[in-house]
Scaffold this active site. Structure first.
Site, PDB file in Angstrom:
ATOM      1  CE1 TYR A 109       0.024   3.943   5.094  1.00 34.83           C
ATOM      2  CE2 TYR A 109      -0.858   4.676   7.202  1.00 34.83           C
ATOM      3  CZ  TYR A 109       0.066   4.801   6.179  1.00 34.83           C
ATOM      4  OH  TYR A 109       1.038   5.769   6.258  1.00 34.83           O
ATOM      5  CD  GLU A 200       3.646   4.584   4.388  1.00 35.98           C
ATOM      6  OE1 GLU A 200       2.763   5.461   4.380  1.00 35.98           O
ATOM      7  OE2 GLU A 200       4.525   4.487   3.501  1.00 35.98           O
TER       8      GLU A 200
END
Length: 394
Positions: A109, A200
């Site tokens: 992530y 993101e």
């Protein structure tokens, strides 16, 4: 402003961020043609809506042939996709992204965002990629790493390199540290260059065979600062009106700040801070605001009337509170706007008005002379209490 994944992919690629081959399609035939241009035997078809959790709702599918790409695209385009973020009504899928399906070795992530507590741009990463970061933070907070960027210096090479070493801990993939460092720097350049509010990447993945590994952004989300769009007309053109609330879109075109909420008390206020305080006191009195609406400090009579029509167009609204503290925005302008709107729209809900500031007495005179069915309140607390009672009795 939110954009689709395929648009985020295009922006990131323009700044040198590595992604997998793929393009967007609006018809099954386009999807088939795109698949034929990708040198792969497996493909991923991804529904393009402004919501996360698409895989959980059936919006991400794997195809093992070009023919299957066409069939899955036909099934997906036109479907009402329901995800944990869309609500039960779902969203209509109008486009799908066709990308190469690669062999994933590791998932991470990675995000760049503005830390509101420190007012600094922050890089966040975790080895737990491919899942909700909130869940990772709650279950294993130690697996989340952060690096704050000093606005005076920007992201330095050593910061990006240090972050890469913390993110990729498996010695098998340490040879990808330089590529990861370059990718992080490219993401930072994207964030600053496009005036983003969030980037993101989930997952950031290591893909390929043992002798040909690379690190790529498999799924990307990019949010942009609305106030900077005048500097980025090519990005402003990416706005998809189908993905926005019609009332919010209409309001933005008129220079109004409007956000629809789930309550039943319509609010019209001048100033974002006062609007937030108004919604807080409505909740404190036991009510629920139906919207955030800031008419601004210099709105015209026409803009005020338009704002009033937006509020009354919401079928959930059972009462309306107008809270104006006149400074630049004069109370008589607001009063005239209310009267004009009432003439154009059938006023069938209770209306409470609280006016203070410049030309307040003139504003009250205009409202009194209009014969409108409303209540004038002397203070914000009284105004909120009157409105909540009116909505409960409506």
């Amino acid at each position: 402003m939110n954009i689709h994944e395929y648009q985020a992919k295009e922006i990131l690629e323009s700044f040198g961020v590595s992604t997998l081959p793929g393009k967007v399609a609006e018809t099954p035939e386009e999807a088939e043609a795109i698949a034929n241009t990708i040198n792969s035997q497996k493909f991923v078809i991804k529904a393009q809506i402004h919501a996360g959790g698409r895989g959980k709702g059936g919006g991400v599918k794997l195809a093992n042939s070009v023919e299957e790409v066409k069939q899955l695209a036909a099934d997906m385009i036109g479907m009402q996709l329901v995800t944990p973020q869309t609500g039960p009504e779902g969203k209509l899928v109008r486009k799908v992204l066709i990308v190469e399906a690669a062999e994933i070795r590791e998932e991470y992530y990675l995000a760049l965002l503005l830390d509101r507590e420190t007012s600094k741009l922050t890089i966040i990463g975790s080895e737990e990629g491919g899942m909700d970061i909130e869940e990772v933070a709650a279950r294993t907070p130690g697996k989340i790493i952060r690096t704050q960027i000093d606005p005076a210096f920007g992201l330095t090479d050593f910061q990006a390199r240090e972050f890469s070493y913390k993110l990729i801990t498996d010695p098998t993939y340490r040879h990808l540290i330089p590529d990861t460092t370059a990718l992080i720097i490219s993401l930072y350049n994207t964030f600053v260059g496009c005036d983003c509010s969030l980037i993101e990447i989930n997952p950031l993945a290591i893909v390929g065979e043992d002798d040909d590994l690379e690190i790529v952004a498999l799924d990307s989300k990019v949010n942009l600062d609305d106030n900077s769009l005048w500097r980025h007309t090519e990005i402003a053109d990416m706005r998809d009106p189908h993905e926005e609330d019609p009332s919010e879109l209409e309001a933005s075109e008129s220079g109004l700040s409007y956000i629809r909420l789930d309550g039943n008390i319509g609010c019209m206020v001048n100033g974002a801070g006062l609007a937030m305080a108004t919604m807080d006191i409505i909740k404190q009195k036991g009510g629920e605001p139906a919207n955030f609406l800031d008419v601004g400090g210099g709105a015209s009579v026409e803009a005020v009337a338009h704002a009033f029509r937006l509020i009354l167009a919401d079928e959930n609204v059972k009462a309306v509170l107008v809270n104006i503290f006149g400074g630049i925005m004069k109370c008589d302008t607001i009063a005239t706007g209310i009267v004009e709107a009432a003439k154009q729209v059938k006023l069938n809900v209770p209306l409470v008005v609280r006016l203070e500031g410049t030309n307040v007495e003139l504003g009250k005179q205009i409202i009194a002379a209009s014969d409108l069915n409303l209540q004038l309140a002397e203070g914000l607390s009284e105004a909120a209490e009157l409105t909540v009672n009116a909505s409960n009795n409506a």
